[in-house]
Design a protein around this motif. Structure first.
Motif, short mmCIF file in Angstrom:
data_model
loop_
_atom_site.label_atom_id
_atom_site.label_comp_id
_atom_site.label_asym_id
_atom_site.label_seq_id
_atom_site.Cartn_x
_atom_site.Cartn_y
_atom_site.Cartn_z
N GLN A 111 9.09 7.09 2.47
CA GLN A 111 8.53 8.01 1.49
C GLN A 111 7.65 9.06 2.15
OE1 GLN A 111 6.75 5.00 -1.17
NE2 GLN A 111 7.89 5.96 -2.83
N GLN A 112 6.78 8.61 3.06
CA GLN A 112 5.91 9.57 3.74
C GLN A 112 6.73 10.46 4.69
OE1 GLN A 112 3.05 10.51 3.10
NE2 GLN A 112 1.65 8.87 2.53
N ALA A 113 7.73 9.90 5.33
CA ALA A 113 8.57 10.69 6.22
C ALA A 113 9.27 11.81 5.46
CB ALA A 113 9.60 9.80 6.91
N GLY A 114 9.58 11.55 4.21
CA GLY A 114 10.21 12.57 3.37
C GLY A 114 9.33 13.78 3.17
N GLN A 115 8.04 13.61 3.40
CA GLN A 115 7.10 14.73 3.30
C GLN A 115 6.61 15.19 4.68
OE1 GLN A 115 6.65 16.32 0.54
NE2 GLN A 115 7.90 14.85 -0.59
N GLY A 116 7.28 14.71 5.71
CA GLY A 116 6.93 15.15 7.06
C GLY A 116 5.76 14.43 7.67
N ASN A 117 5.46 13.23 7.17
CA ASN A 117 4.32 12.48 7.67
C ASN A 117 4.77 11.20 8.38
OD1 ASN A 117 2.53 14.32 6.39
ND2 ASN A 117 2.83 13.23 4.47
N VAL A 118 4.12 10.88 9.47
CA VAL A 118 4.37 9.63 10.18
C VAL A 118 3.24 8.67 9.81
CG1 VAL A 118 4.57 8.51 12.43
CG2 VAL A 118 5.49 10.82 12.10
N VAL A 119 3.60 7.53 9.25
CA VAL A 119 2.60 6.56 8.81
C VAL A 119 1.87 5.98 10.01
CG1 VAL A 119 2.25 4.33 7.67
CG2 VAL A 119 3.84 6.00 6.70
N THR A 120 0.55 5.91 9.90
CA THR A 120 -0.27 5.33 10.95
C THR A 120 -1.20 4.28 10.34
OG1 THR A 120 -2.03 6.97 10.65
CG2 THR A 120 -0.29 7.49 12.23
N TYR A 121 -1.77 3.46 11.19
CA TYR A 121 -2.81 2.55 10.71
C TYR A 121 -3.92 2.46 11.74
CZ TYR A 121 -5.64 -1.48 9.78
OH TYR A 121 -6.73 -2.28 9.58
N MET A 122 -5.13 2.71 11.29
CA MET A 122 -6.32 2.51 12.10
C MET A 122 -7.33 1.76 11.23
SD MET A 122 -7.19 5.98 14.20
CE MET A 122 -6.01 6.74 15.30
N ALA A 123 -7.97 0.79 11.80
CA ALA A 123 -8.99 0.03 11.09
C ALA A 123 -10.21 0.92 10.85
CB ALA A 123 -9.38 -1.20 11.90
N PRO A 124 -11.10 0.53 9.94
CA PRO A 124 -12.28 1.35 9.63
C PRO A 124 -13.08 1.78 10.85
CG PRO A 124 -12.07 -0.39 8.02
CD PRO A 124 -11.01 -0.64 9.05
N ALA A 125 -13.35 0.85 11.77
CA ALA A 125 -14.14 1.20 12.96
C ALA A 125 -13.42 2.23 13.83
CB ALA A 125 -14.43 -0.06 13.78
N GLN A 126 -12.10 2.14 13.90
CA GLN A 126 -11.33 3.09 14.69
C GLN A 126 -11.37 4.48 14.06
OE1 GLN A 126 -7.71 0.56 14.57
NE2 GLN A 126 -7.64 0.80 16.78
N VAL A 127 -11.30 4.53 12.74
CA VAL A 127 -11.38 5.82 12.03
C VAL A 127 -12.74 6.46 12.27
CG1 VAL A 127 -11.40 6.93 9.76
CG2 VAL A 127 -9.69 5.18 10.27
N ALA A 128 -13.80 5.65 12.22
CA ALA A 128 -15.14 6.17 12.46
C ALA A 128 -15.25 6.74 13.87
CB ALA A 128 -16.17 5.07 12.25
N ASP A 129 -14.70 6.04 14.86
CA ASP A 129 -14.73 6.51 16.24
C ASP A 129 -13.92 7.80 16.39
OD1 ASP A 129 -16.31 4.41 17.04
OD2 ASP A 129 -14.64 3.19 17.82
N MET A 130 -12.76 7.86 15.74
CA MET A 130 -11.91 9.04 15.81
C MET A 130 -12.64 10.27 15.28
SD MET A 130 -8.16 9.70 14.05
CE MET A 130 -8.81 9.46 12.37
N LEU A 131 -13.32 10.11 14.14
CA LEU A 131 -14.03 11.22 13.54
C LEU A 131 -15.17 11.71 14.43
CD1 LEU A 131 -14.53 13.15 11.22
CD2 LEU A 131 -15.82 11.34 10.06
N ARG A 132 -15.94 10.77 14.98
CA ARG A 132 -17.04 11.17 15.86
C ARG A 132 -16.52 11.90 17.10
NH1 ARG A 132 -19.35 6.11 14.25
NH2 ARG A 132 -18.25 5.05 15.95
#
Length: 337
Positions: free
Chosen positions: A297-318
């Motif tokens: 479904q996401q690929a149909g909109q040009g998106n590749v599904v990813t998963y990052m845990a909350p701590a990883q998302v926080a690190d990515m943003l910083r």
């Protein structure tokens, strides 16, 4: 006399039994309440216009997430100020898990869009991260009447007519603004920036010829406009060609190897959201990332599904905030309002 004593003893035992039962019921009720989230519909705020790439990705996610949580997720588009208005709405919401933010990597740009006299009403790093959702990239598209077919021709036309070409974006500091702004600086050209309340109206005005180019995230609507000739795809901001647009070269391929701007989508909650809520939502996102049907479904909109845990998302943003500060400084670009 003995009967009276016995009755008092029995009455006291009964009272104690009732109290114990009520106390046990209260404990059970409290435990149930803590584990019952969600027990009513959830509001998911998209800080950009309806119909744009972020909105589309959010709605695809919300449909599957609502099925996993057993509650409706109401997606609300709240555009304005390059995403700040909707983001601040979530920042001020009650941290109970019933108002969530569907964010894009413009979260990393926000700190650079305001001056000291006009600060952001929130700290991007202060939100409660839930998890990542998907990745995509921008597609730089031009109005067909320009007669421009690639990046080299765009640069040539812009140099011949400084400020004669314009580009639309979802607002100052948004992800559809910065990639083109940095590219223009890198290419040594001047393009007139025209901010909108979202990527969808910016793309619509590109098709109408109101603005020359824009850089929306990939969606089926973008692909359809390219395929029917309404828009001309000049480049993508991905590291490699998008599998959904294999004929469209990247900016890197066309002589700008440092112009790679991926898009990430992630979900956040207001500051102070309880751990049990985060755990429930994060668990659902992790399971969804492994679901082939959802990936499709996401690929149909040009998106590749990813998963990052909350701590990883926080690190990515910083990390993104820090890197972007260096990039803007090196380019001499100031986004402050």
């Amino acid at each position: 006399m003995e009967t009276s004593i016995v009755n008092r003893i029995l009455t006291r035992r009964a009272a104690l039994g009732i109290a114990a039962t009520l106390a046990g019921a209260a404990v059970f009720s409290s435990a149930w309440a803590q584990g019952a989230y969600p027990d009513r519909p959830i509001q998911l705020i998209v800080p950009y216009s309806a119909g744009g790439p972020t909105d589309v990705a959010a709605r695809v996610m919300a449909q599957t997430l609502s099925q996993r949580l057993g509650q409706n997720i109401v997606v609300m588009s709240m555009p304005g100020a390059g995403g700040v208005i909707g983001t601040d709405y979530v920042n001020r919401a009650k941290p109970d898990g019933y108002t969530l933010l569907f964010a894009v990597n413009s979260m990393a740009i926000f700190p650079y869009t305001r001056s000291a006299s006009n600060p952001l009403p929130f700290d991007p790093n202060g939100f409660t991260p839930i998890g990542s959702v998907a990745e995509s990239a921008h597609v730089i598209v031009a109005n067909k009447k320009l007669g421009i077919a690639n990046i080299a021709q765009l640069v040539e036309a812009a140099k011949k007519k400084p400020d004669g070409l314009s580009y639309g974006s979802a607002g100052v500091g948004g992800t559809t603004h910065l990639p083109i702004a940095l590219f223009a600086h890198r290419a040594g050209i001047k393009l007139l920036h025209v901010p909108y309340k979202g990527a969808a109206p910016a793309m619509a005005d590109t098709m109408a010829g109101v603005v020359s180019i824009s850089g929306p995230g990939y969606t089926d609507a973008v692909k359809a406009a390219i395929e029917n000739g309404t828009l001309v795809a000049l480049a993508t901001t991905s590291a490699k060609r998008l599998p959904f647009l294999p004929k469209v070269p990247t900016l890197a391929e066309q002589g700008y190897p440092d112009m790679v701007f991926p898009i990430w989508y992630a979900m956040f909650a207001p500051p102070g959201t309880p751990a049990n809520v985060v755990e429930k939502l994060d668990g659902a996102l992790k399971a969804m990332a492994q679901d082939p049907a959802y990936q499709k479904q996401q690929a149909g909109q040009g998106n590749v599904v990813t998963y990052m845990a909350p701590a990883q998302v926080a690190d990515m943003l910083r990390t993104d905030i820090a890197k972007l500060g260096v990039r803007l400084k090196d380019a001499g670009i100031h986004l402050e309002e």
